[in-house]
Design a protein around this motif. Structure first.
Motif, PDB file in Angstrom:
ATOM      1  N   GLU A 314      21.920 -12.933  44.498  1.00  0.00           N
ATOM      2  CA  GLU A 314      20.711 -13.725  44.269  1.00  0.00           C
ATOM      3  C   GLU A 314      20.949 -15.203  44.514  1.00  0.00           C
ATOM      4  O   GLU A 314      20.009 -15.958  44.789  1.00  0.00           O
ATOM      5  CB  GLU A 314      20.180 -13.500  42.850  1.00  0.00           C
ATOM      6  CG  GLU A 314      21.076 -14.003  41.731  1.00  0.00           C
ATOM      7  CD  GLU A 314      22.101 -12.969  41.288  1.00  0.00           C
ATOM      8  OE1 GLU A 314      22.664 -13.142  40.185  1.00  0.00           O
ATOM      9  OE2 GLU A 314      22.344 -12.011  42.033  1.00  0.00           O
ATOM     10  N   THR A 317      20.025 -15.718  48.159  1.00  0.00           N
ATOM     11  CA  THR A 317      18.705 -15.284  48.597  1.00  0.00           C
ATOM     12  C   THR A 317      17.740 -16.450  48.515  1.00  0.00           C
ATOM     13  O   THR A 317      17.469 -16.964  47.431  1.00  0.00           O
ATOM     14  CB  THR A 317      18.205 -14.112  47.733  1.00  0.00           C
ATOM     15  OG1 THR A 317      19.158 -13.047  47.788  1.00  0.00           O
ATOM     16  CG2 THR A 317      16.868 -13.614  48.240  1.00  0.00           C
ATOM     17  N   THR A 357      11.916 -10.304  48.294  1.00  0.00           N
ATOM     18  CA  THR A 357      13.330 -10.239  47.926  1.00  0.00           C
ATOM     19  C   THR A 357      13.517 -10.045  46.427  1.00  0.00           C
ATOM     20  O   THR A 357      14.509  -9.462  45.995  1.00  0.00           O
ATOM     21  CB  THR A 357      14.063 -11.512  48.368  1.00  0.00           C
ATOM     22  OG1 THR A 357      13.387 -12.660  47.828  1.00  0.00           O
ATOM     23  CG2 THR A 357      14.082 -11.621  49.884  1.00  0.00           C
ATOM     24  N   ALA A 358      12.554 -10.514  45.623  1.00  0.00           N
ATOM     25  CA  ALA A 358      12.678 -10.392  44.166  1.00  0.00           C
ATOM     26  C   ALA A 358      12.583  -8.952  43.690  1.00  0.00           C
ATOM     27  O   ALA A 358      12.978  -8.646  42.557  1.00  0.00           O
ATOM     28  CB  ALA A 358      11.609 -11.240  43.469  1.00  0.00           C
ATOM     29  N   GLN A 365      20.212  -6.317  47.494  1.00  0.00           N
ATOM     30  CA  GLN A 365      20.397  -7.749  47.728  1.00  0.00           C
ATOM     31  C   GLN A 365      21.727  -8.028  48.421  1.00  0.00           C
ATOM     32  O   GLN A 365      21.819  -8.908  49.286  1.00  0.00           O
ATOM     33  CB  GLN A 365      20.313  -8.505  46.404  1.00  0.00           C
ATOM     34  CG  GLN A 365      18.911  -8.607  45.838  1.00  0.00           C
ATOM     35  CD  GLN A 365      18.870  -9.388  44.538  1.00  0.00           C
ATOM     36  OE1 GLN A 365      19.856  -9.460  43.808  1.00  0.00           O
ATOM     37  NE2 GLN A 365      17.732  -9.971  44.241  1.00  0.00           N
TER      38      GLN A 365
END
Length: 691
Positions: A314, A317, A357-358, A365
């Protein structure tokens, strides 16, 4: 040799480096957000008091042109998003942050802050007064508006005899201010800058002091300038030794290795063995002694150079959509040539380009991070602990993906890991121990079943029909939990397992009362009845997966006291409870290893005297020794009578301490362990609750 955390004496020259662009983008974006929200949202003005922190960090770590460029870009973005007044506020914030950061970097004091604040105030005052002198029509309109407002106040006050003197005073004061407007405006701006400077010196200055442990401007991942063409492979290390500034021992010592195109190399070692330091050397960092030979520059982050996939995906990202993230930061002409769908298919994310993406799981991821790295066409790909935060199935799939890349692309892959099993597919394995290359690592004992020494009691936590949907009622809603029924007994150690994306972390936050379920109830059973957990914050404590995020104080003792351990005796008892030396109370939280940080969080939680503790992935990121230590600690806490709910995908290790296992899949409870522990209270179904 610099002291640890001290900024480097010389600033770099020439064009801005990638690390400066990246830092400026992140900190500038944070400043824009704080200033915009603080300016436009009622009751959020206090955010502007902390908006100087990102700019202070920027000026403390980097040269003036980085701060200037960030200020210009952030001001333009703020003007477009929020208007003139917030943009003006951002300039003031940048000036104050720049002053404090620069003075701290140069080891100045309060007098320097006052001097620079006064100079900045005089400059801004001259600019503001000059604008009003130049645009006389606008000035007259502004003054007429102020006079009319003062006249209105005077007229209202005249209706009440006792307020009439106040109305005349307001009118007279307004007349004087407008007559001497240039003096009042200029003096006010200078005074405001001086007050802001002094206030920020104590507030922002303490933040910068707290972050003095961070690497200086010569960042650990940012190698020295190398004007050669990008060509990271083959790379050969001979007698490479590295010691961090201020350290007493070498992080690496006498490393010899060569990496060539087409190889999949695994670097295996426990916490503190030097694995991450080795990746920094391979990514372009200069060693303290020894030689690193490659045909060109390492090209970290550059097309055809070196790419890195980190432990926490994350953190890498940036795009809102999967497809956007793959090409994020690439020049437009290069991004247009990238076969996004082809890359996503190669890493096992086919058809997910339009997903947010969340909504991706941890394993997905990590795959996205690999796809984004491949979009840079790297010659060397370094995966630094990329498998440590995902479930076993996801770990196997990711290792297989990485192992196959050198067979399909002209590149080499280096996987850094705690797990020997991850190295099975490697062409070559480098074992590190205490910074040295060794033939093999010591075998740490696996946790064994620890027999319960204390009976369980009545139910203490009851979940009934719990459902939760993120972004509910919007086009982006994402269901996470579907009708969870669960009962947890006092003194029980419950293990909740499931793969990435199964809903484990959502359930943990609901149990701790930090998230209110969309439907159903989660209640804490106390002597005076059952209460929703979100109304009893603190009775159920949550230990985060990333323990360092919960440590907010300067030293360990202060951290534990802040949670409720009043006095040195209480701090000592809390440290004893988690098996830490009492002398650690005076240590900075920045000095803690991963295992120590987890124990300190648990010590702080114990000091707060909760009824239930929820632990989210307590073994994530730990080597075998650290994992065994945490399992042993949890057994002691369980036998002290504390109720433990462990959210994990490490079934083999955590089952040694837990009484019961509940399995989650896609937000549903699908299986439970029916093994009854010893010393269970008579007359109660110890496996019940998952109905």
């Amino acid at each position: 040799m610099l002291a640890a955390g001290a900024p480097a004496p010389g600033l770099p020259h020439g064009p801005l480096r990638p690390i400066e662009f990246a830092t400026a983008a992140v900190l500038g974006g944070a400043t824009v957000g704080l200033v915009t929200v603080g300016s436009l949202v009622p009751f959020a003005a206090a955010l502007q008091l902390v908006a100087a922190v990102p700019m202070g960090l920027l000026s403390h770590r980097h040269r003036f042109r980085v701060l200037l460029g960030t200020t210009i870009a952030a001001t333009l973005v703020t003007f477009v998003a929020a208007g003139l007044v917030p943009a003006t506020n951002l300039i003031g914030v940048a000036v104050v942050g720049g002053i404090i950061g620069t003075v701290k970097r140069r080891h100045g004091g309060l007098l320097a802050v006052l001097g620079l604040s006064t100079l900045a105030g005089l400059t801004m005052a001259s600019f503001s007064v000059g604008l009003l002198l130049l645009f006389s029509g606008s000035r007259q309109l502004l003054f007429d508006s102020i006079r009319n407002s003062a006249q209105g106040v005077e007229n209202l006050a005249a209706r009440q005899r006792q307020l009439e003197p106040l109305g005349r005073a307001v009118a007279n004061l307004t007349g004087d201010v407008l007559h001497w407007w240039w003096a009042f405006m200029g003096g006010g701006i200078v005074a405001a800058m001086m007050v802001s400077g002094v206030f920020s010196w104590f507030v922002l200055g303490s933040v910068l002091d707290r972050l003095a442990w961070l690497p200086g401007r010569d960042d650990l991942l940012d190698g020295p300038a190398d004007d050669r063409a990008v060509a990271p492979l083959p790379v050969t290390l001979r007698g490479v030794t590295f010691r961090y500034p201020g350290a007493r021992t070498d992080a690496l010592h006498g490393i010899d290795m060569t990496v060539r195109v087409g190889e999949f190399v695994a670097v295996v070692g426990h916490n503190g063995s030097g694995k991450s330091t080795l990746t920094r050397i391979l990514a372009g960092r200069s060693p303290s002694t020894g030689t690193v030979t490659r045909p060109g520059s390492a090209g970290l982050g550059v097309l055809g150079g070196t790419a890195m996939v980190l432990q926490r995906p994350e953190s890498q990202t940036l795009g809102v959509l999967v497809a956007d993230d793959v090409v994020w930061g690439l020049p437009t002409e290069i991004a247009a040539e990238v076969d996004i769908e082809g890359l996503l298919g190669e890493v096992g994310l086919a058809g997910m380009g339009r997903r947010e993406t969340a909504t991706l799981s941890g394993g997905q991821q990590q795959r996205l991070a690999v796809a984004a790295a491949l979009a840079r066409r790297p010659t060397l790909l370094i995966a630094d602990e990329a498998t440590s935060m995902i479930d076993p199935a996801g770990r196997r799939d990711l290792v297989a993906l990485l192992a196959d890349l050198p067979r399909r692309h002209p590149m080499a892959v280096i996987l850094v890991t705690h797990h020997e099993a991850d190295a099975a597919a490697a062409d070559r394995v480098v074992h590190l121990r205490d910074g040295r290359s060794v033939d093999h690592l010591p075998a740490w004992p696996r946790p064994v079943r620890d027999t319960r020494r204390r009976p369980m009691g009545e139910p203490v936590l009851e979940l009934r029909g719990v459902r939760h949907t993120y972004n509910r009622g919007t086009p982006w809603e994402a269901p996470a939990l579907h009708g969870i029924d669960l009962s947890v007994r006092r003194g029980e150690a419950l293990l909740i397992v499931g793969g990435n994306g199964s809903g484990k972390s959502t359930l943990a936050w609901i149990m701790a009362g930090l998230t209110v379920p969309s439907e159903g109830s989660c209640e804490l059973v106390e002597s005076n009845g059952a209460h929703p957990v979100y109304k009893r914050i603190g009775k159920v404590q949550l230990a985060f997966q990333h323990s360092r995020l919960q440590l907010q104080r300067q030293d360990v003792g202060t951290e534990i006291e802040d949670w409720g351990g009043r006095g040195s005796a209480a701090v000592a008892r809390a440290l004893d409870a988690v098996g830490l030396d009492r002398a650690l109370a005076s240590h900075s939280v920045e000095e803690l290893s991963g295992g120590q940080a987890k124990r300190v969080v648990l010590a702080a939680i114990v000091a707060s005297r909760p009824q239930v503790v929820v632990l989210d992935e307590p073994l994530a990121g730990l080597d075998p020794e650290g994992r065994a230590g945490v399992v042993e600690l949890l057994a002691r806490l369980r036998d002290s009578g504390l109720t433990l709910i462990v959210i994990s995908h490490d079934v083999a290790d955590m089952a040694a301490v837990c009484d019961r296992t509940v399995h989650l899949r896609d937000g549903h409870i699908v299986e439970k362990d029916s093994t009854a522990p010893a010393f269970a209270t008579q007359g109660h179904d110890v496996t019940g609750g998952a109905r």
